[in-house]
Design an enzyme around this catalytic site. Structure first.
Site, short mmCIF file in Angstrom:
data_model
loop_
_atom_site.label_atom_id
_atom_site.label_comp_id
_atom_site.label_asym_id
_atom_site.label_seq_id
_atom_site.Cartn_x
_atom_site.Cartn_y
_atom_site.Cartn_z
N LYS B 102 0.86 -1.18 0.00
CA LYS B 102 0.00 0.00 0.00
C LYS B 102 0.90 1.23 0.00
O LYS B 102 1.63 1.48 0.96
CB LYS B 102 -0.92 0.01 1.23
CG LYS B 102 -1.64 1.34 1.39
CD LYS B 102 -2.55 1.39 2.60
CE LYS B 102 -2.87 2.84 2.94
NZ LYS B 102 -3.80 2.96 4.07
N GLY B 163 -8.48 8.54 9.73
CA GLY B 163 -8.76 8.53 11.16
C GLY B 163 -9.83 9.51 11.62
O GLY B 163 -10.06 9.67 12.81
N ALA B 189 -9.82 5.08 4.18
CA ALA B 189 -9.81 6.22 5.10
C ALA B 189 -11.14 6.96 5.15
O ALA B 189 -11.76 7.23 4.12
CB ALA B 189 -8.71 7.22 4.76
N GLY B 190 -11.54 7.25 6.36
CA GLY B 190 -12.68 8.11 6.60
C GLY B 190 -13.94 7.42 7.10
O GLY B 190 -14.82 8.07 7.65
N ASN B 211 -9.27 1.17 9.61
CA ASN B 211 -8.55 0.82 10.83
C ASN B 211 -9.22 1.46 12.04
O ASN B 211 -9.78 0.80 12.90
CB ASN B 211 -7.09 1.25 10.69
CG ASN B 211 -6.18 0.72 11.80
OD1 ASN B 211 -4.99 0.54 11.61
ND2 ASN B 211 -6.69 0.45 13.00
#
Lengths: 91, 261
Positions: B102, B163, B189-190, B211
């Site tokens: 990644k 995050g 993300a988000g 995550n």
């Protein structure tokens, strides 16, 4: 290899009376200066000295990746810069 | 849904949920949450090892076995193409020649917004070196297409800041990216909660990488289970094809005839 002595800067400052026959060899591991009193030390012995032999690591030696099979043939010299990495949690 | 496999760099995966391994309380929680999420691809970061520390220190690899999961090393924290490339070369060595990575090259420490110019340059070099590059990028359709054209194996636009948990802020850009892409598009993300993941999948994304949404939940293991269902549910809804929206015109589901008088 048994004469190889690894100590850190803090230790050396504490024992200034400690005399070396030769100037110790300075190398940089992950940004930290490490001094060795040895003429010949390879990456395999370095890993043992740093107690990293049980860990899954990769090494960049002066900007080049060194494969595990070449650790024992790569000898350190004054001013070498090493990055030793592991996998950690991340997103 | 057994046949609805998801292909990345020549390998099939059953789960369209990709998860990070950061921010958990401990490795045990990481392990349980990831197992519960059903994810097969897990991201990891590459960092300097501690020197002169406990030899028996636990390692992520002991809890998330490489045999069971596909590791996806990232370049989180890299702000230049050179740092990202160095990190991934080390990752390949660390993970015994593993090529799937990644790539993310950040442009700003506050927003963690990607520097797409550095990202494109890094991707070109990595692809030339044989890496299979899954690339984190902005939701700019032009950059997404360029990254695909240079050979990235998956395009991973942000839904909102890393995050932040702000959800899918620009679904229309994501739709443009999905419509233009021939490689998997994965929202990275988000995502903040299960409904965000459902929306991403209903838009037609091939997968979602998250995550913090799991790790920062009050109960990460339960949220991991929720996300697994959200991804499956959103995917099935996308494949099923939603009904057309009818604005300001109701349509009864029950028969209009045969009412008792």
């Amino acid at each position: 290899m048994s004469q190889i002595l690894l100590y850190d800067i803090g230790y050396r400052n504490k024992f200034k009376f400690f005399n070396y026959k030769n100037n110790p060899m300075k190398i940089y591991v992950n940004g930290q200066q490490k001094n060795f009193e040895a003429t010949e030390i390879c990456l395999t012995s370095l890993i043992e000295k740093l107690a990293l032999n049980e860990k899954k690591i990769a090494i960049e030696y002066n900007g080049e990746i060194i494969s595990k099979s070449n650790f024992s043939q790569t000898f350190l010299k004054e001013g070498d810069k090493l990055e030793i990495v592991i996998a950690v949690g991340g997103g | 849904m057994e046949s609805d496999k998801f292909l990345i760099a020549g390998k099939h995966y059953s789960s369209r949920l990709l998860v990070g391994t950061g921010k958990y309380k401990d490795f045990k929680e990481t392990q349980t949450a990831i197992s519960e999420s059903g994810a097969e691809i897990v991201t990891v970061a590459i960092r300097r090892t501690n020197i002169g520390q406990n030899i028996k220190e636990e390692s992520l690899l002991d809890f998330i076995p490489k045999k069971k999961y596909t590791y996806l090393p990232n370049t989180a924290g890299c702000y230049t193409k050179d740092d990202a490339i160095r990190t991934l070369r080390l990752a390949r060595e660390l993970l015994d020649g593993h090529n799937l990575v990644k790539l993310e090259v950040l442009g700003d420490p506050n927003t963690l917004y990607p520097d797409v110019v550095e990202t494109v340059e890094a991707a070109k070099i990595l692809i030339k070196e044989g890496f299979d590059v899954m690339v984190y990028t902005s939701d700019d359709p032009i950059i997404a297409k360029q990254l695909e054209d240079i050979g990235c194996c998956a395009i991973m636009p942000l839904a909102s800041l890393i995050g932040s948990g702000m959800g899918i802020l620009n679904p229309h850009n994501l739709e443009i990216i999905i419509d233009n892409a021939k490689v998997p598009v994965i929202v990275d993300a988000g995502v903040g909660t299960a409904s965000d993941a459902v929306i991403a999948m209903e838009l037609g994304c091939d997968g979602v990488l998250m995550n913090t949404a799991i790790a920062a939940a009050d109960n990460p293991v339960l949220m991991a289970a929720a996300m697994k269902k959200a991804i499956e549910s959103g995917r099935e809804a996308f494949l099923a094809g939603r009904m057309k929206k009818k604005f300001y015109q109701a349509d009864p589901s029950s028969p209009t005839s045969g009412l008792i008088k």
